[in-house]
Design a protein around this motif. Structure first.
Motif, PDB file in Angstrom:
ATOM      1  N   ASN A 193       0.838  -1.349   0.026  1.00 51.13           N
ATOM      2  CA  ASN A 193      -0.114   0.300  -0.145  1.00 51.13           C
ATOM      3  C   ASN A 193       1.201   1.431  -0.006  1.00 51.13           C
ATOM      4  O   ASN A 193       2.099   0.829   0.549  1.00 51.13           O
ATOM      5  CB  ASN A 193      -1.088   0.056   1.381  1.00 51.13           C
ATOM      6  CG  ASN A 193      -2.210  -0.898   1.056  1.00 51.13           C
ATOM      7  OD1 ASN A 193      -2.238  -1.507   0.620  1.00 51.13           O
ATOM      8  ND2 ASN A 193      -2.557  -1.584   2.255  1.00 51.13           N
ATOM      9  N   LYS A 194       0.605   2.076  -1.206  1.00 51.09           N
ATOM     10  CA  LYS A 194       1.220   3.284  -0.792  1.00 51.09           C
ATOM     11  C   LYS A 194      -0.202   4.750  -1.537  1.00 51.09           C
ATOM     12  O   LYS A 194      -0.409   4.934  -1.805  1.00 51.09           O
ATOM     13  CB  LYS A 194       1.972   3.365  -2.037  1.00 51.09           C
ATOM     14  CG  LYS A 194       3.038   4.136  -1.846  1.00 51.09           C
ATOM     15  CD  LYS A 194       4.216   4.038  -2.588  1.00 51.09           C
ATOM     16  CE  LYS A 194       5.350   5.772  -3.030  1.00 51.09           C
ATOM     17  NZ  LYS A 194       7.156   4.639  -3.267  1.00 51.09           N
ATOM     18  N   GLU A 195       0.454   5.904  -0.169  1.00 44.49           N
ATOM     19  CA  GLU A 195      -0.104   6.682  -0.674  1.00 44.49           C
ATOM     20  C   GLU A 195       0.576   7.762  -1.664  1.00 44.49           C
ATOM     21  O   GLU A 195       1.993   8.284  -1.603  1.00 44.49           O
ATOM     22  CB  GLU A 195       0.006   7.687   0.790  1.00 44.49           C
ATOM     23  CG  GLU A 195      -1.282   7.346   1.598  1.00 44.49           C
ATOM     24  CD  GLU A 195      -1.200   8.493   2.573  1.00 44.49           C
ATOM     25  OE1 GLU A 195      -1.907   9.688   2.934  1.00 44.49           O
ATOM     26  OE2 GLU A 195      -2.733   8.502   2.709  1.00 44.49           O
ATOM     27  N   ILE A 196      -0.118   8.468  -2.361  1.00 45.41           N
ATOM     28  CA  ILE A 196       0.610   9.178  -3.484  1.00 45.41           C
ATOM     29  C   ILE A 196      -0.918  10.638  -3.641  1.00 45.41           C
ATOM     30  O   ILE A 196      -1.375  10.646  -3.274  1.00 45.41           O
ATOM     31  CB  ILE A 196       0.486   8.415  -4.630  1.00 45.41           C
ATOM     32  CG1 ILE A 196      -1.192   8.437  -5.762  1.00 45.41           C
ATOM     33  CG2 ILE A 196       1.364   7.821  -4.614  1.00 45.41           C
ATOM     34  CD1 ILE A 196      -1.393   8.245  -7.205  1.00 45.41           C
ATOM     35  N   SER A 197       1.433  11.033  -3.490  1.00 45.29           N
ATOM     36  CA  SER A 197       0.258  12.720  -3.750  1.00 45.29           C
ATOM     37  C   SER A 197      -1.477  12.577  -4.576  1.00 45.29           C
ATOM     38  O   SER A 197      -0.625  12.429  -5.782  1.00 45.29           O
ATOM     39  CB  SER A 197       1.795  14.551  -4.032  1.00 45.29           C
ATOM     40  OG  SER A 197       2.339  13.758  -5.100  1.00 45.29           O
ATOM     41  N   ASN A 198      -2.017  13.712  -4.767  1.00 43.02           N
ATOM     42  CA  ASN A 198      -2.657  14.349  -5.274  1.00 43.02           C
ATOM     43  C   ASN A 198      -2.462  15.890  -6.326  1.00 43.02           C
ATOM     44  O   ASN A 198      -2.055  17.009  -5.644  1.00 43.02           O
ATOM     45  CB  ASN A 198      -4.564  14.575  -4.878  1.00 43.02           C
ATOM     46  CG  ASN A 198      -5.958  14.307  -5.040  1.00 43.02           C
ATOM     47  OD1 ASN A 198      -5.183  15.084  -7.055  1.00 43.02           O
ATOM     48  ND2 ASN A 198      -6.615  14.021  -5.316  1.00 43.02           N
ATOM     49  N   HIS A 199      -2.705  15.462  -7.542  1.00 41.30           N
ATOM     50  CA  HIS A 199      -1.930  16.990  -8.483  1.00 41.30           C
ATOM     51  C   HIS A 199      -3.022  17.864  -8.260  1.00 41.30           C
ATOM     52  O   HIS A 199      -3.539  19.161  -9.358  1.00 41.30           O
ATOM     53  CB  HIS A 199      -1.701  16.393  -9.346  1.00 41.30           C
ATOM     54  CG  HIS A 199      -0.563  15.250  -9.472  1.00 41.30           C
ATOM     55  ND1 HIS A 199       1.039  15.819  -9.596  1.00 41.30           N
ATOM     56  CD2 HIS A 199       0.154  14.300  -9.878  1.00 41.30           C
ATOM     57  CE1 HIS A 199       1.757  15.107  -9.117  1.00 41.30           C
ATOM     58  NE2 HIS A 199       0.831  14.032  -9.972  1.00 41.30           N
ATOM     59  N   ILE A 200      -4.327  17.494  -7.718  1.00 40.81           N
ATOM     60  CA  ILE A 200      -5.680  18.738  -7.576  1.00 40.81           C
ATOM     61  C   ILE A 200      -5.191  19.198  -6.426  1.00 40.81           C
ATOM     62  O   ILE A 200      -5.280  18.946  -5.367  1.00 40.81           O
ATOM     63  CB  ILE A 200      -6.797  17.889  -8.073  1.00 40.81           C
ATOM     64  CG1 ILE A 200      -7.074  17.081  -9.379  1.00 40.81           C
ATOM     65  CG2 ILE A 200      -7.816  18.417  -8.100  1.00 40.81           C
ATOM     66  CD1 ILE A 200      -7.870  16.198  -9.587  1.00 40.81           C
ATOM     67  N   ILE A 201      -5.345  20.429  -6.400  1.00 43.49           N
ATOM     68  CA  ILE A 201      -4.985  21.803  -6.023  1.00 43.49           C
ATOM     69  C   ILE A 201      -6.483  21.098  -4.689  1.00 43.49           C
ATOM     70  O   ILE A 201      -7.574  20.718  -5.088  1.00 43.49           O
ATOM     71  CB  ILE A 201      -5.119  22.902  -6.043  1.00 43.49           C
ATOM     72  CG1 ILE A 201      -3.790  23.111  -6.851  1.00 43.49           C
ATOM     73  CG2 ILE A 201      -4.773  24.085  -5.195  1.00 43.49           C
ATOM     74  CD1 ILE A 201      -3.819  24.300  -7.603  1.00 43.49           C
ATOM     75  N   GLY A 202      -6.551  20.957  -3.124  1.00 41.88           N
ATOM     76  CA  GLY A 202      -7.140  21.252  -2.061  1.00 41.88           C
ATOM     77  C   GLY A 202      -7.409  19.542  -1.911  1.00 41.88           C
ATOM     78  O   GLY A 202      -8.392  19.165  -1.093  1.00 41.88           O
ATOM     79  N   LYS A 203      -7.189  18.875  -2.291  1.00 42.88           N
ATOM     80  CA  LYS A 203      -7.747  17.505  -2.829  1.00 42.88           C
ATOM     81  C   LYS A 203      -6.576  16.594  -1.845  1.00 42.88           C
ATOM     82  O   LYS A 203      -5.366  16.545  -1.893  1.00 42.88           O
ATOM     83  CB  LYS A 203      -7.845  16.899  -3.844  1.00 42.88           C
ATOM     84  CG  LYS A 203      -8.564  17.510  -4.979  1.00 42.88           C
ATOM     85  CD  LYS A 203     -10.560  16.990  -4.279  1.00 42.88           C
ATOM     86  CE  LYS A 203     -11.312  17.566  -5.403  1.00 42.88           C
ATOM     87  NZ  LYS A 203     -12.492  17.184  -4.475  1.00 42.88           N
ATOM     88  N   PRO A 204      -7.011  15.800  -1.121  1.00 44.01           N
ATOM     89  CA  PRO A 204      -5.882  14.878   0.081  1.00 44.01           C
ATOM     90  C   PRO A 204      -4.809  13.734  -0.630  1.00 44.01           C
ATOM     91  O   PRO A 204      -6.020  13.463  -2.058  1.00 44.01           O
ATOM     92  CB  PRO A 204      -6.741  14.647   0.591  1.00 44.01           C
ATOM     93  CG  PRO A 204      -7.998  14.164   0.074  1.00 44.01           C
ATOM     94  CD  PRO A 204      -8.416  15.067  -0.828  1.00 44.01           C
ATOM     95  N   ALA A 205      -4.137  13.157  -0.200  1.00 47.11           N
ATOM     96  CA  ALA A 205      -3.362  11.864  -0.867  1.00 47.11           C
ATOM     97  C   ALA A 205      -3.973  11.047  -0.757  1.00 47.11           C
ATOM     98  O   ALA A 205      -5.269  10.895  -0.487  1.00 47.11           O
ATOM     99  CB  ALA A 205      -2.238  11.879  -0.059  1.00 47.11           C
TER     100      ALA A 205
END
Length: 75
Positions: free
Chosen positions: A8-20
């Motif tokens: 499992n891995k969390e990746i950054s969200n490239h949409i501003i204001g959205k969580p990982a």
């Protein structure tokens, strides 16, 4: 061709204001004997929806990996 679920891995969200995004990481191993090239591609699959959020593809031995982030979601 071999596909292995890694972790499992969390990746950054490239949409501003959205969580990982919580994802499952899958690794695809490929060997091309004619050119003596072994490659590993990565797929980050959304834990909740099952959709691919990001992929890292090695498309040529002499080029750097290509990262594709899928930001437009279709229903």
């Amino acid at each position: 061709l071999k596909l292995i679920k890694k972790n499992n891995k969390e990746i950054s969200n490239h949409i501003i204001g959205k969580p990982a995004i919580k994802t499952l990481l899958y690794k695809e191993s490929i060997y091309m004997p004619k050119i003596y090239w072994k490659v590993e591609n990565s797929y980050f699959v959304n834990f909740n929806s099952g959709r691919i959020e990001r992929t890292v593809q090695k498309i040529h031995p002499d080029l750097p990996p290509l990262t594709i982030d899928f930001v437009r979601k279709y229903d």
